[in-house]
Design an enzyme around this catalytic site. Structure first.
Site, PDB file in Angstrom:
ATOM      1  N   HIS A   1       1.994   4.233  -3.019  1.00  0.00           N
ATOM      2  CA  HIS A   1       1.685   5.703  -2.977  1.00  0.00           C
ATOM      3  C   HIS A   1       3.318   6.402  -3.636  1.00  0.00           C
ATOM      4  O   HIS A   1       3.141   7.438  -4.135  1.00  0.00           O
ATOM      5  CB  HIS A   1       1.663   6.071  -1.644  1.00  0.00           C
ATOM      6  CG  HIS A   1       0.579   6.042  -0.820  1.00  0.00           C
ATOM      7  ND1 HIS A   1      -0.728   6.395  -1.534  1.00  0.00           N
ATOM      8  CD2 HIS A   1       0.147   5.530   0.333  1.00  0.00           C
ATOM      9  CE1 HIS A   1      -1.487   6.194  -0.736  1.00  0.00           C
ATOM     10  NE2 HIS A   1      -1.150   5.605   0.401  1.00  0.00           N
TER      11      HIS A   1
ATOM     12  N   HIS B   1       0.900  -1.184  -0.214  1.00  0.00           N
ATOM     13  CA  HIS B   1       0.038   0.129  -0.112  1.00  0.00           C
ATOM     14  C   HIS B   1       0.930   1.315   0.174  1.00  0.00           C
ATOM     15  O   HIS B   1       0.644   2.091  -0.990  1.00  0.00           O
ATOM     16  CB  HIS B   1      -0.946  -0.006   1.210  1.00  0.00           C
ATOM     17  CG  HIS B   1      -1.597   1.174   1.436  1.00  0.00           C
ATOM     18  ND1 HIS B   1      -3.031   1.281   1.413  1.00  0.00           N
ATOM     19  CD2 HIS B   1      -1.541   2.697   2.017  1.00  0.00           C
ATOM     20  CE1 HIS B   1      -3.404   2.566   1.474  1.00  0.00           C
ATOM     21  NE2 HIS B   1      -2.386   3.155   1.904  1.00  0.00           N
ATOM     22  N   GLU B   2       1.985   1.241   0.922  1.00  0.00           N
ATOM     23  CA  GLU B   2       2.923   2.395   1.026  1.00  0.00           C
ATOM     24  C   GLU B   2       3.461   2.623  -0.441  1.00  0.00           C
ATOM     25  O   GLU B   2       3.673   3.513  -0.748  1.00  0.00           O
ATOM     26  CB  GLU B   2       3.765   2.216   2.353  1.00  0.00           C
ATOM     27  CG  GLU B   2       2.923   2.474   3.439  1.00  0.00           C
ATOM     28  CD  GLU B   2       2.304   3.775   3.530  1.00  0.00           C
ATOM     29  OE1 GLU B   2       2.881   4.862   3.015  1.00  0.00           O
ATOM     30  OE2 GLU B   2       1.140   3.950   4.284  1.00  0.00           O
TER      31      GLU B   2
END
Length: 217
Positions: A29, A25-26
């Site tokens: 980004h 998820h990170e």
């Protein structure tokens, strides 16, 4: 509270899906930020699919373990080291913030679909594996939970960033000022049960939709 044997079994099955759900998820980004003009995460070596680069000892390991233990295995929450994003370096900061924020939940949606596909395959008696089937089920659930959680319109969650991107400048500035209080508000909602009540129907719908798409029902 889970007994030690059950806890160990749960950790063995859930560890991989949870770590990848949180850390990729990170990473998403960082990939999105670089695409839209901010190389900060890339320069710091944080654009990587290697979970070790994103693991936070407290947020990725300790907190999920404690919540898993004290909730009797019914709830899971955690976080990775946030990928640094300098929104001022994006080519169009207010507009591109939307896509950078969406990248994390989109990664969780993609992983949820991948786990659902694996669950479909391991549910087949000819290719089945109880361990992989359980792991896939947890992967589907965890990614749907993280996707829905992060889409809540509360800074500094991704949903809050999306709201800031979409609101008119004056309202966006005022709404962004909530950010220092975002995590305490989230914890308050969690421990009062409000967060679960808000998220449960959306999470259940997301799981059902993905499961139906892959023919799991």
């Amino acid at each position: 509270m889970l007994d030690p044997n059950t806890l160990i079994q749960t950790i063995a099955v859930a560890a991989l899906p949870v770590i990848f759900a949180i850390t990729l998820h990170e990473a998403a980004h960082g990939y999105a930020a670089r695409h839209f003009g901010d190389p900060t995460a890339w320069q710091m070596g944080r654009i990587s699919l290697n979970p070790l680069r994103h693991i936070d000892p407290i947020g990725t390991i300790l907190i999920p373990l404690l919540i898993l233990l004290f909730s009797g295995g019914k709830f899971l929450f955690g976080y990775a080291k946030p990928v640094p994003v300098d929104f001022g370096r994006l080519r169009n900061p207010k507009r591109d913030m939307l896509w950078v924020a969406l990248a994390g939940p989109a990664a969780n949606l993609f992983m949820a679909c991948c786990w659902a596909l694996l669950l479909k395959w391991t549910s087949d008696p000819a290719t089945g594996s109880n361990f992989l089937s359980e792991m896939s089920g947890i992967g589907l659930i965890v990614n749907c939970v993280l996707m829905v959680l992060n889409l809540l319109p509360l800074p500094p969650l991704d949903g809050g960033r999306i709201a800031v991107s979409l609101l008119p400048h004056r309202l966006a500035w005022r709404f962004a000022r909530i950010e220092p209080w975002g995590f305490p508000i989230l914890l308050l909602l969690l421990f009062t049960g409000i967060l679960g009540a808000l998220m449960e129907p959306v999470v259940d719908f997301s799981i059902s939709l993905i499961a139906s798409f892959f023919g799991l029902y």
